[in-house]
Motif scaffolding. Structure first.
Motif, PDB file in Angstrom:
ATOM      1  N   GLY A  41       3.126   6.371  -5.174  1.00 13.87           N
ATOM      2  CA  GLY A  41       3.164   6.584  -6.439  1.00 13.87           C
ATOM      3  C   GLY A  41       2.040   7.411  -7.003  1.00 13.87           C
ATOM      4  O   GLY A  41       1.992   7.851  -7.997  1.00 13.87           O
ATOM      5  N   ALA A  42       0.857   7.611  -5.987  1.00 19.96           N
ATOM      6  CA  ALA A  42      -0.057   8.819  -6.371  1.00 19.96           C
ATOM      7  C   ALA A  42       0.346  10.087  -6.502  1.00 19.96           C
ATOM      8  O   ALA A  42       0.166  10.676  -7.082  1.00 19.96           O
ATOM      9  CB  ALA A  42      -1.174   8.805  -5.179  1.00 19.96           C
ATOM     10  N   ILE A  43       1.371  10.171  -5.726  1.00 21.78           N
ATOM     11  CA  ILE A  43       2.104  11.682  -5.792  1.00 21.78           C
ATOM     12  C   ILE A  43       2.735  11.888  -7.248  1.00 21.78           C
ATOM     13  O   ILE A  43       2.521  12.923  -7.854  1.00 21.78           O
ATOM     14  CB  ILE A  43       3.058  11.832  -4.686  1.00 21.78           C
ATOM     15  CG1 ILE A  43       2.579  11.685  -3.330  1.00 21.78           C
ATOM     16  CG2 ILE A  43       3.868  13.187  -4.929  1.00 21.78           C
ATOM     17  CD1 ILE A  43       3.815  11.777  -2.185  1.00 21.78           C
ATOM     18  N   GLY A  44       3.303  10.819  -7.722  1.00 24.86           N
ATOM     19  CA  GLY A  44       4.016  10.865  -8.987  1.00 24.86           C
ATOM     20  C   GLY A  44       2.856  10.790 -10.180  1.00 24.86           C
ATOM     21  O   GLY A  44       2.947  11.617 -11.072  1.00 24.86           O
TER      22      GLY A  44
ATOM     23  N   PRO B 202       0.765  -1.116   0.101  1.00 29.06           N
ATOM     24  CA  PRO B 202       0.015   0.008  -0.030  1.00 29.06           C
ATOM     25  C   PRO B 202       0.799   1.172   0.031  1.00 29.06           C
ATOM     26  O   PRO B 202       0.477   2.199  -0.493  1.00 29.06           O
ATOM     27  CB  PRO B 202      -0.869  -0.310   1.484  1.00 29.06           C
ATOM     28  CG  PRO B 202      -0.773  -1.340   1.438  1.00 29.06           C
ATOM     29  CD  PRO B 202       0.332  -2.237   1.111  1.00 29.06           C
ATOM     30  N   ALA B 203       1.968   1.268   0.728  1.00 30.97           N
ATOM     31  CA  ALA B 203       2.795   2.372   0.644  1.00 30.97           C
ATOM     32  C   ALA B 203       3.511   2.695  -0.823  1.00 30.97           C
ATOM     33  O   ALA B 203       3.570   3.928  -1.027  1.00 30.97           O
ATOM     34  CB  ALA B 203       4.195   2.186   1.564  1.00 30.97           C
ATOM     35  N   LEU B 204       3.500   1.716  -1.614  1.00 32.91           N
ATOM     36  CA  LEU B 204       3.991   1.855  -2.930  1.00 32.91           C
ATOM     37  C   LEU B 204       2.942   2.674  -3.564  1.00 32.91           C
ATOM     38  O   LEU B 204       3.060   3.621  -4.574  1.00 32.91           O
ATOM     39  CB  LEU B 204       4.194   0.735  -3.698  1.00 32.91           C
ATOM     40  CG  LEU B 204       5.363  -0.194  -2.952  1.00 32.91           C
ATOM     41  CD1 LEU B 204       5.574  -1.644  -3.680  1.00 32.91           C
ATOM     42  CD2 LEU B 204       6.774   0.605  -3.136  1.00 32.91           C
ATOM     43  N   THR B 205       1.516   2.376  -3.255  1.00 32.72           N
ATOM     44  CA  THR B 205       0.556   2.975  -4.214  1.00 32.72           C
ATOM     45  C   THR B 205       0.352   4.286  -3.577  1.00 32.72           C
ATOM     46  O   THR B 205       0.255   5.209  -4.471  1.00 32.72           O
ATOM     47  CB  THR B 205      -0.738   2.167  -3.971  1.00 32.72           C
ATOM     48  OG1 THR B 205      -0.705   0.971  -4.443  1.00 32.72           O
ATOM     49  CG2 THR B 205      -1.847   2.956  -4.293  1.00 32.72           C
TER      50      THR B 205
ATOM     51  N   ALA C  41       5.174   1.428   9.693  1.00 32.38           N
ATOM     52  CA  ALA C  41       5.566   3.025   9.988  1.00 32.38           C
ATOM     53  C   ALA C  41       5.399   3.805   8.695  1.00 32.38           C
ATOM     54  O   ALA C  41       5.007   4.730   8.489  1.00 32.38           O
ATOM     55  CB  ALA C  41       6.671   3.321  11.039  1.00 32.38           C
ATOM     56  N   LEU C  42       6.405   3.287   7.851  1.00 27.37           N
ATOM     57  CA  LEU C  42       6.365   3.781   6.363  1.00 27.37           C
ATOM     58  C   LEU C  42       5.131   3.749   5.732  1.00 27.37           C
ATOM     59  O   LEU C  42       4.647   4.903   5.207  1.00 27.37           O
ATOM     60  CB  LEU C  42       7.318   3.234   5.339  1.00 27.37           C
ATOM     61  CG  LEU C  42       9.066   3.390   6.084  1.00 27.37           C
ATOM     62  CD1 LEU C  42      10.015   2.636   5.056  1.00 27.37           C
ATOM     63  CD2 LEU C  42       9.431   5.136   5.582  1.00 27.37           C
ATOM     64  N   THR C  43       4.395   2.671   5.905  1.00 28.06           N
ATOM     65  CA  THR C  43       3.071   2.441   5.152  1.00 28.06           C
ATOM     66  C   THR C  43       2.103   3.639   5.821  1.00 28.06           C
ATOM     67  O   THR C  43       1.210   4.198   5.035  1.00 28.06           O
ATOM     68  CB  THR C  43       2.292   1.168   5.265  1.00 28.06           C
ATOM     69  OG1 THR C  43       3.460   0.343   4.539  1.00 28.06           O
ATOM     70  CG2 THR C  43       1.162   1.047   4.606  1.00 28.06           C
ATOM     71  N   LEU C  44       2.106   3.811   6.886  1.00 28.84           N
ATOM     72  CA  LEU C  44       1.119   4.691   7.753  1.00 28.84           C
ATOM     73  C   LEU C  44       1.585   6.107   7.646  1.00 28.84           C
ATOM     74  O   LEU C  44       0.507   6.798   7.248  1.00 28.84           O
ATOM     75  CB  LEU C  44       1.036   4.412   9.140  1.00 28.84           C
ATOM     76  CG  LEU C  44       0.687   3.123   9.748  1.00 28.84           C
ATOM     77  CD1 LEU C  44       0.984   3.053  11.220  1.00 28.84           C
ATOM     78  CD2 LEU C  44      -0.923   2.999   9.574  1.00 28.84           C
ATOM     79  N   PHE C  45       2.794   6.553   7.565  1.00 29.47           N
ATOM     80  CA  PHE C  45       3.180   7.759   7.154  1.00 29.47           C
ATOM     81  C   PHE C  45       2.744   8.197   5.643  1.00 29.47           C
ATOM     82  O   PHE C  45       2.349   9.253   5.464  1.00 29.47           O
ATOM     83  CB  PHE C  45       4.732   7.867   7.010  1.00 29.47           C
ATOM     84  CG  PHE C  45       5.295   9.152   7.068  1.00 29.47           C
ATOM     85  CD1 PHE C  45       5.211  10.381   7.683  1.00 29.47           C
ATOM     86  CD2 PHE C  45       6.032   9.400   5.750  1.00 29.47           C
ATOM     87  CE1 PHE C  45       5.928  11.341   7.374  1.00 29.47           C
ATOM     88  CE2 PHE C  45       6.513  10.776   5.332  1.00 29.47           C
ATOM     89  CZ  PHE C  45       6.359  11.454   6.278  1.00 29.47           C
ATOM     90  N   SER C  46       3.091   6.992   4.860  1.00 25.14           N
ATOM     91  CA  SER C  46       2.673   7.401   3.400  1.00 25.14           C
ATOM     92  C   SER C  46       1.104   7.541   3.043  1.00 25.14           C
ATOM     93  O   SER C  46       0.703   8.270   2.399  1.00 25.14           O
ATOM     94  CB  SER C  46       3.091   6.390   2.191  1.00 25.14           C
ATOM     95  OG  SER C  46       2.701   5.163   2.782  1.00 25.14           O
TER      96      SER C  46
END
Length: 219
Positions: free
Chosen positions: A142-145, A136-139, A197-202
């Motif tokens: 990626g939404a920013i890009g 999910p963090a990748l998505t 934590a990275l996933t929650l942050f993203s």
């Protein structure tokens, strides 16, 4: 928001066959590696989690450029920008639907591909768990890009260039947590919690930054 989620699921499966194309690309990437590495089963088992993570990353990037493109082409994006719903919440729902349509199939098919890599059952379980938490963090990133490149034709390459450096920490902690049960006494919990934590942050930063990018590109 529920109606929007269902709509996005339908679009994700129709436009380029998101779930099927992502799973097929994932399969191709993973199956190509043994031909390059050779028939060393022990080596394949050691690098199997890394290969699965790299394949999932590339398969996710494959469909990110269509996250907002269909709405841009038919004018729906302009209506969303002028609507009463918070744009950040709309982006969050779109990202969630995109992950269910493209990321979740990668998680579900990963155990089958892990068998091809001669991975142990505990390594298969840890890899599947880290993919479920980390993709999910990748998505969201990626939404920013996707928001920055929505006005560009064939912006997929530029999107990948923008997003790949930001996904490196997710890849590092995801592979570290997936390898931990096999490479004992390497700790599993520490990289897994950092990955979470990275996933929650993203999940917080991604929709906000993507919404700002969409507003900027629409001006």
């Amino acid at each position: 928001m529920g109606a929007l989620f269902v709509r996005e699921l339908r679009l994700a499966t129709r436009v380029g066959g998101g779930a099927l194309m992502g799973a097929l690309f994932f399969l191709i990437v993973v199956t190509v590696y043994p031909f390059g590495v050779g028939p060393d089963l022990n080596l394949l088992a050691r690098i199997g989690p890394a290969i699965l993570w790299i394949g999932a990353l590339l398969a996710t990037l494959l469909s990110l450029d269509r996250l907002f493109q269909a709405d841009r082409d038919d004018g729906t994006l302009d209506l969303i920008l002028m609507g009463e719903e918070p744009l950040e919440l709309v982006v969050l729902v779109k990202c969630a639907a995109h992950w269910v349509a493209t990321g979740l199939p990668l998680v579900l098919v990963s155990p089958l591909l892990a068998v091809f890599m001669n991975m142990e059952p505990i390594a298969i379980g840890s890899t599947m768990l880290t993919l479920a938490v980390g993709t999910p963090a990748l998505t969201f990133i990626g939404a920013i890009g996707a928001g920055l490149t929505v006005t560009l034709r064939r912006g997929g390459l530029l999107l990948a260039i923008l997003v790949l450096p930001l996904t490196v920490p997710i890849l590092i902690f995801g592979v570290a947590a997936a390898n931990a049960p096999v490479l004992q006494p390497a700790p599993f919990l520490t990289p897994f919690l950092l990955l979470s934590a990275l996933t929650l942050f993203s999940a917080v930063i991604g929709p906000i930054a993507a919404a700002a990018a969409l507003r900027f590109t629409s001006d």
